[in-house]
Scaffold this motif. Structure first.
Motif, PDB file in Angstrom:
ATOM      1  N   VAL A 106       1.624  -1.202  -0.161  1.00  0.00           N
ATOM      2  CA  VAL A 106       0.135   0.092  -0.186  1.00  0.00           C
ATOM      3  C   VAL A 106       1.128   1.466   0.343  1.00  0.00           C
ATOM      4  O   VAL A 106       1.922   1.086   0.631  1.00  0.00           O
ATOM      5  CB  VAL A 106      -1.412  -0.005   1.646  1.00  0.00           C
ATOM      6  N   PRO A 107       0.062   2.815  -0.641  1.00  0.00           N
ATOM      7  CA  PRO A 107       0.937   3.455  -0.566  1.00  0.00           C
ATOM      8  C   PRO A 107       1.618   4.342   1.191  1.00  0.00           C
ATOM      9  O   PRO A 107       2.919   4.462   0.547  1.00  0.00           O
ATOM     10  CB  PRO A 107      -0.174   4.647  -1.151  1.00  0.00           C
ATOM     11  N   HIS A 108       0.701   4.706   1.320  1.00  0.00           N
ATOM     12  CA  HIS A 108       1.120   5.001   2.707  1.00  0.00           C
ATOM     13  C   HIS A 108       0.207   4.138   4.368  1.00  0.00           C
ATOM     14  O   HIS A 108      -1.111   4.252   3.798  1.00  0.00           O
ATOM     15  CB  HIS A 108       0.803   6.621   2.515  1.00  0.00           C
ATOM     16  N   VAL A 109       1.399   4.023   4.998  1.00  0.00           N
ATOM     17  CA  VAL A 109       1.081   3.270   6.495  1.00  0.00           C
ATOM     18  C   VAL A 109       0.831   4.654   7.628  1.00  0.00           C
ATOM     19  O   VAL A 109       1.957   5.598   7.605  1.00  0.00           O
ATOM     20  CB  VAL A 109       0.869   2.505   6.869  1.00  0.00           C
ATOM     21  N   SER A 110      -0.145   5.407   9.073  1.00  0.00           N
ATOM     22  CA  SER A 110      -0.235   5.843   9.636  1.00  0.00           C
ATOM     23  C   SER A 110      -0.732   5.151  10.815  1.00  0.00           C
ATOM     24  O   SER A 110      -1.356   4.498  10.820  1.00  0.00           O
ATOM     25  CB  SER A 110      -1.454   7.339   9.150  1.00  0.00           C
ATOM     26  N   LEU A 111       0.373   4.650  11.856  1.00  0.00           N
ATOM     27  CA  LEU A 111       0.160   4.073  12.978  1.00  0.00           C
ATOM     28  C   LEU A 111      -0.925   4.893  14.074  1.00  0.00           C
ATOM     29  O   LEU A 111      -0.660   5.988  14.207  1.00  0.00           O
ATOM     30  CB  LEU A 111       1.527   3.508  13.566  1.00  0.00           C
ATOM     31  N   PHE A 112      -1.389   4.380  14.648  1.00  0.00           N
ATOM     32  CA  PHE A 112      -2.383   4.700  15.394  1.00  0.00           C
ATOM     33  C   PHE A 112      -2.674   4.034  16.914  1.00  0.00           C
ATOM     34  O   PHE A 112      -1.976   2.494  16.794  1.00  0.00           O
ATOM     35  CB  PHE A 112      -3.949   4.894  15.103  1.00  0.00           C
ATOM     36  N   ASN A 113      -2.888   4.437  18.217  1.00  0.00           N
ATOM     37  CA  ASN A 113      -3.214   3.527  19.226  1.00  0.00           C
ATOM     38  C   ASN A 113      -4.094   2.591  19.390  1.00  0.00           C
ATOM     39  O   ASN A 113      -4.587   1.968  19.559  1.00  0.00           O
ATOM     40  CB  ASN A 113      -2.908   4.347  20.521  1.00  0.00           C
ATOM     41  N   ASN A 114      -5.043   2.595  18.284  1.00  0.00           N
ATOM     42  CA  ASN A 114      -5.938   1.773  18.208  1.00  0.00           C
ATOM     43  C   ASN A 114      -7.190   2.184  16.564  1.00  0.00           C
ATOM     44  O   ASN A 114      -7.063   3.049  16.837  1.00  0.00           O
ATOM     45  CB  ASN A 114      -7.007   2.073  19.640  1.00  0.00           C
ATOM     46  N   GLY A 115      -7.774   1.360  16.717  1.00  0.00           N
ATOM     47  CA  GLY A 115      -8.590   1.273  15.729  1.00  0.00           C
ATOM     48  C   GLY A 115      -9.526   2.241  15.590  1.00  0.00           C
ATOM     49  O   GLY A 115      -9.709   2.701  14.847  1.00  0.00           O
TER      50      GLY A 115
END
Length: 382
Positions: A51-60
């Protein structure tokens, strides 16, 4: 005493490998705010998922809320009644009104033929769910969205690494949201991610999840604290080295169920429509009127044998108090979803579920059906 078999069990990579990454965190003293582990996991996931871009988070859930904010979604959002409540909760937290439309009987996904009639001047987005990892009819959904100039946010919590004929399902729509909760195929203890198409959108998402901070002196937008910590990212990096094997073992369990349950009257094993690559996240069966007992009675019989199946998704989201008074929540508006919620049962599936435990589960399901067959044979013999 028999051990309990849970509907899922988190995959845990070798502890020593995780500790090795944790030691690097101690050495750096960098615990959060986009540290080395966080950056490495974003890069590794974008490559693994193609995939082009991933941004991580503390939860969904925070990821979903941030997606709504990133796209400036207001007013009504068309969504599914057949999902975990976080899908609609995210809408409410963002001050959007969920508009429920019915689902398809085969995929259990949002039915595109029901969407257009639900669109009003207040509609600004569609939020479908790839239920059990089955891809939505994305072409139909996105054609409708383009016609009405509204956005599409996919809740892809179940769809880690799932592909259809066009590749990763995560590349479709405007944004896709992932969950890395402990119950998911890929987990970071707790976590989530947004997948987007452009560096500009990733920059906006990354700013929103970090309070809107632009630099030491500037806060440019009203953001939130949605960052994934270095500990969670370290878990994800460790997991990623073993995820192919974990998915393969889930596939073993899936195949074993399909063989063992084949031919049991009243038990329908759901297929995997539209998938070319599956992650085997869930194993749903449909209990119809030909089965000797109801879905709920089978659920109870399994529990009595310490087998924790789950009625995903029951009750439907529109039945909860905060949604039940919405006009779209009426049962007559959702006949397929209402029917399926009363018949679906998800069986245990996770890496390491062994043959003995599989047999325990299948034997409980077979027992009522075999009893009926035996009774019929006895009557015939008499």
């Amino acid at each position: 005493m028999k051990k309990k078999i849970y509907v899922t069990k988190p995959f845990l990579p070798p502890l020593e490998e995780f500790i090795s990454r944790v030691e690097k965190i101690w050495e750096s003293g960098h615990l959060t705010n986009g540290g080395p582990q966080h950056q490495a996991l974003e890069t590794a996931l974008a490559e693994y998922l193609n995939v082009p871009h991933v941004s991580l988070f503390n939860n969904g859930t925070i990821a979903l809320i941030t997606a709504l904010q990133a796209l400036e979604i207001s007013g009504e959002v068309i969504t599914t009644p057949f999902s975990f409540v976080a899908t609609s909760n995210a809408l409410v937290w963002h001050k959007n009104t969920p508009v429920f439309v019915d689902i398809e009987p085969e995929t259990l996904n949002l039915d595109p033929s029901c969407i257009e009639a639900a669109i009003t001047p207040k509609t600004s987005a569609i939020m479908p769910v790839h239920c059990y990892g089955n891809p939505c009819d994305m072409k139909a959904i996105e054609t409708i969205a383009e016609k009405h100039k509204i956005k599409v946010i996919y809740d892809a919590a179940h769809a880690f690494a799932v592909e259809d004929l066009h590749g990763s399902v995560l590349t479709r729509g405007d944004i896709s949201a992932l969950s890395f909760h402990a119950t998911k195929v890929f987990n970071t203890f707790e976590g989530g991610a947004l997948v987007c198409k452009t560096p500009e959108m990733k920059s906006r998402i990354d700013s929103l999840k970090n309070f809107g901070i632009e630099d030491e002196l500037t806060v440019s937008i009203a953001g939130i604290n949605g960052k994934m910590s270095e500990i969670n990212a370290a878990m994800g990096l460790t997991q990623l080295g073993y995820i192919d094997g974990a998915i393969e073992d889930r596939g073993r369990v899936d195949a074993a169920y399909r063989t063992a349950l084949n031919g049991i009257r009243g038990v329908k094993v759901l297929g995997k429509p539209n998938q070319t690559v599956s992650n085997f996240a869930y194993f749903p069966i449909l209990i119809d009127d030909n089965y000797p007992v109801s879905r709920d009675e089978l659920y109870q019989r399994l529990r009595e044998q310490d087998i924790m199946s789950r009625r995903y998704f029951y009750p439907l989201i529109p039945e909860f108090p905060m949604f039940k008074d919405l006009p779209s929540a009426r049962e007559e508006n959702l006949p397929v979803a209402t029917k399926m919620a009363k018949r679906i049962l998800c069986l245990p599936i996770y890496p390491g579920l062994d043959d003995e435990d599989l047999k325990r589960i299948v034997d409980v399901i077979k027992s009522p059906a075999e009893k009926v067959v035996n009774q019929a044979t006895t009557v015939a013999a008499e």
